[in-house]
Motif scaffolding. Sequence first.
Motif, PDB file in Angstrom:
ATOM      1  N   THR A 133       0.836  -1.212   0.000  1.00  0.00           N
ATOM      2  CA  THR A 133       0.000   0.000   0.000  1.00  0.00           C
ATOM      3  C   THR A 133       0.862   1.250   0.000  1.00  0.00           C
ATOM      4  N   ALA A 134       1.891   1.255   0.837  1.00  0.00           N
ATOM      5  CA  ALA A 134       2.779   2.422   0.895  1.00  0.00           C
ATOM      6  C   ALA A 134       3.500   2.636  -0.425  1.00  0.00           C
ATOM      7  N   LEU A 135       3.933   1.544  -1.060  1.00  0.00           N
ATOM      8  CA  LEU A 135       4.637   1.662  -2.347  1.00  0.00           C
ATOM      9  C   LEU A 135       3.707   2.167  -3.444  1.00  0.00           C
ATOM     10  N   VAL A 136       2.472   1.663  -3.449  1.00  0.00           N
ATOM     11  CA  VAL A 136       1.509   2.111  -4.469  1.00  0.00           C
ATOM     12  C   VAL A 136       1.198   3.590  -4.299  1.00  0.00           C
ATOM     13  N   VAL A 137       1.001   4.032  -3.048  1.00  0.00           N
ATOM     14  CA  VAL A 137       0.730   5.451  -2.794  1.00  0.00           C
ATOM     15  C   VAL A 137       1.918   6.307  -3.220  1.00  0.00           C
ATOM     16  N   ALA A 138       3.134   5.857  -2.885  1.00  0.00           N
ATOM     17  CA  ALA A 138       4.331   6.609  -3.282  1.00  0.00           C
ATOM     18  C   ALA A 138       4.472   6.655  -4.787  1.00  0.00           C
ATOM     19  N   ALA A 139       4.186   5.533  -5.469  1.00  0.00           N
ATOM     20  CA  ALA A 139       4.263   5.503  -6.934  1.00  0.00           C
ATOM     21  C   ALA A 139       3.223   6.427  -7.561  1.00  0.00           C
ATOM     22  N   THR A 140       2.047   6.481  -6.945  1.00  0.00           N
ATOM     23  CA  THR A 140       0.991   7.371  -7.461  1.00  0.00           C
ATOM     24  C   THR A 140       1.416   8.828  -7.370  1.00  0.00           C
ATOM     25  N   VAL A 141       1.940   9.209  -6.212  1.00  0.00           N
ATOM     26  CA  VAL A 141       2.414  10.589  -6.032  1.00  0.00           C
ATOM     27  C   VAL A 141       3.523  10.907  -7.024  1.00  0.00           C
ATOM     28  N   ALA A 142       4.426   9.946  -7.250  1.00  0.00           N
ATOM     29  CA  ALA A 142       5.547  10.164  -8.169  1.00  0.00           C
ATOM     30  C   ALA A 142       5.059  10.315  -9.603  1.00  0.00           C
ATOM     31  N   VAL A 143       4.144   9.443 -10.024  1.00  0.00           N
ATOM     32  CA  VAL A 143       3.632   9.494 -11.406  1.00  0.00           C
ATOM     33  C   VAL A 143       2.878  10.789 -11.645  1.00  0.00           C
ATOM     34  N   VAL A 144       1.995  11.159 -10.716  1.00  0.00           N
ATOM     35  CA  VAL A 144       1.209  12.388 -10.879  1.00  0.00           C
ATOM     36  C   VAL A 144       2.124  13.610 -10.908  1.00  0.00           C
ATOM     37  N   GLY A 145       3.070  13.672  -9.973  1.00  0.00           N
ATOM     38  CA  GLY A 145       3.980  14.822  -9.921  1.00  0.00           C
ATOM     39  C   GLY A 145       4.898  14.900 -11.117  1.00  0.00           C
ATOM     40  N   LEU A 146       5.456  13.741 -11.545  1.00  0.00           N
ATOM     41  CA  LEU A 146       6.365  13.736 -12.686  1.00  0.00           C
ATOM     42  C   LEU A 146       5.653  14.129 -13.969  1.00  0.00           C
ATOM     43  N   GLY A 147       4.464  13.566 -14.181  1.00  0.00           N
ATOM     44  CA  GLY A 147       3.710  13.905 -15.393  1.00  0.00           C
ATOM     45  C   GLY A 147       3.329  15.374 -15.436  1.00  0.00           C
ATOM     46  N   PHE A 148       2.910  15.892 -14.290  1.00  0.00           N
ATOM     47  CA  PHE A 148       2.550  17.315 -14.239  1.00  0.00           C
ATOM     48  C   PHE A 148       3.759  18.194 -14.542  1.00  0.00           C
ATOM     49  N   SER A 149       4.910  17.819 -14.020  1.00  0.00           N
ATOM     50  CA  SER A 149       6.126  18.604 -14.266  1.00  0.00           C
ATOM     51  C   SER A 149       6.517  18.576 -15.741  1.00  0.00           C
ATOM     52  N   ILE A 150       6.409  17.401 -16.374  1.00  0.00           N
ATOM     53  CA  ILE A 150       6.759  17.283 -17.793  1.00  0.00           C
ATOM     54  C   ILE A 150       5.838  18.134 -18.650  1.00  0.00           C
ATOM     55  N   LEU A 151       4.539  18.060 -18.387  1.00  0.00           N
ATOM     56  CA  LEU A 151       3.584  18.833 -19.183  1.00  0.00           C
ATOM     57  C   LEU A 151       3.708  20.326 -18.919  1.00  0.00           C
ATOM     58  N   ARG A 152       4.060  20.689 -17.713  1.00  0.00           N
ATOM     59  CA  ARG A 152       4.157  22.111 -17.373  1.00  0.00           C
ATOM     60  C   ARG A 152       5.337  22.778 -18.074  1.00  0.00           C
ATOM     61  N   THR A 153       6.426  22.035 -18.247  1.00  0.00           N
ATOM     62  CA  THR A 153       7.596  22.618 -18.915  1.00  0.00           C
ATOM     63  C   THR A 153       7.372  22.819 -20.402  1.00  0.00           C
ATOM     64  N   ASN A 154       6.422  22.044 -20.982  1.00  0.00           N
ATOM     65  CA  ASN A 154       6.107  22.159 -22.408  1.00  0.00           C
ATOM     66  C   ASN A 154       7.363  21.978 -23.278  1.00  0.00           C
ATOM     67  N   ALA A 155       8.210  21.029 -22.873  1.00  0.00           N
ATOM     68  CA  ALA A 155       9.475  20.801 -23.580  1.00  0.00           C
ATOM     69  C   ALA A 155       9.330  19.800 -24.719  1.00  0.00           C
ATOM     70  N   LEU A 156       8.246  19.014 -24.739  1.00  0.00           N
ATOM     71  CA  LEU A 156       8.076  17.982 -25.756  1.00  0.00           C
ATOM     72  C   LEU A 156       7.366  18.548 -26.976  1.00  0.00           C
ATOM     73  N   PRO A 157       7.522  17.907 -28.142  1.00  0.00           N
ATOM     74  CA  PRO A 157       6.741  18.302 -29.325  1.00  0.00           C
ATOM     75  C   PRO A 157       5.247  18.140 -29.059  1.00  0.00           C
TER      76      PRO A 157
END
Length: 363
Positions: free
Chosen positions: A19-43
């Motif tokens: 449970t702790a690992l899944v919650v940590a993975a969820t926070v990581a995925v949500v935060g990482l994806g938001f950061s990638i989209l916010r930078t608008n660095a991809l095509p």
Amino acid sequence: MNESRKLGKRFSSAELLRTALVVAATVAVVGLGFSILRTNALPQLATTLVAIVWGVSSVILIFYSLNLLAQIFPSKVYNKIVPYIFIGPAVLIMGWYLFLPTLRSLLLSFMDKTSTRFVWFENYRYLFSDRSMLVSIRNTLIWLVCGTGFSVLIGLTAAILAERSFVNKLSKTLIFLPMSISLVGAGVIFKFMYAAKFGGAEQIGLLNAIGVSLGIEPQNWLGKAPWNNFFLIAIFVWLQTGFALVVLSAALNAVPEEMIEAARIDGAGEFRILMQIVIPNIKASIISVSTTILLAALKCFDIVYSMTNGMFGTEVLASQQYKQMFTFQNYGRGSAIAILILVGVSPVIYYNLKEFRNKEAFK
């Protein structure tokens, strides 16, 4: 084992770790994806693909993680909180995108053009004293009455006649087809229909072409107030009649045939059957359709903007709000108009919610 029993369920250390690992993975995925989209660095294409994959996976992980956390609690607590887990994110998103902007608009409506100084009710005083705003309010009321009334009336009439027609499905399809056209698209179509050429030029507008062929002078259909408002409302009615037809046709099919046959045996005429049996049985559907179309008419902006841009006395509240906000950059007045529209919408929304709560499915 004692600790897991205190938690209410037999959770092993491995399950708690998962449970702790899944919650940590969820926070990581949500935060990482938001950061990638916010930078608008991809095509652009890569950004779209990442947004789709990240959005879907984030939603799945969030609900899965919340469910795992809820399972830690005792069964009685779990059964009470699990409904809120599934509706919680939706409520938060609705609050973020609807409730908070509404509060901000209310605050801005008491401020000046630049949103730096409070002017209190000055913007609202402008709404009910400026001539152009009074014209907009009048036109909006015309849209509400005529747009809603004709859409429901024509839709109901078409639904009744279509049920008695041998081309039932074809007629309903033809009436419903305009629903697939956007409001702007419909505006462009009718702009050509209303087009006028003067000085003996060949007419490209359908109405004037027919009129000239009958010896009538070409008319500027969109330039003569207040009648031009009705020509714009005709577009709205053309689009919304199909919606009214489909809903009311379904309601008509639910009217008990035995009741109608009994009335005919007792000697009742068709009009009396319609008014005393059919209409009362589909009253709820008529009200539902009317309120839905009423909301669409109140916030209708596309037709006015694409046809006349509010000129020739065709302004409505929605078009005025757009101009004040994005053309004149007057956020105070624009927000005040938005609040006025919200006040107009609120009674209809309240009535619909009240009716939904009275339904058996919501008890």
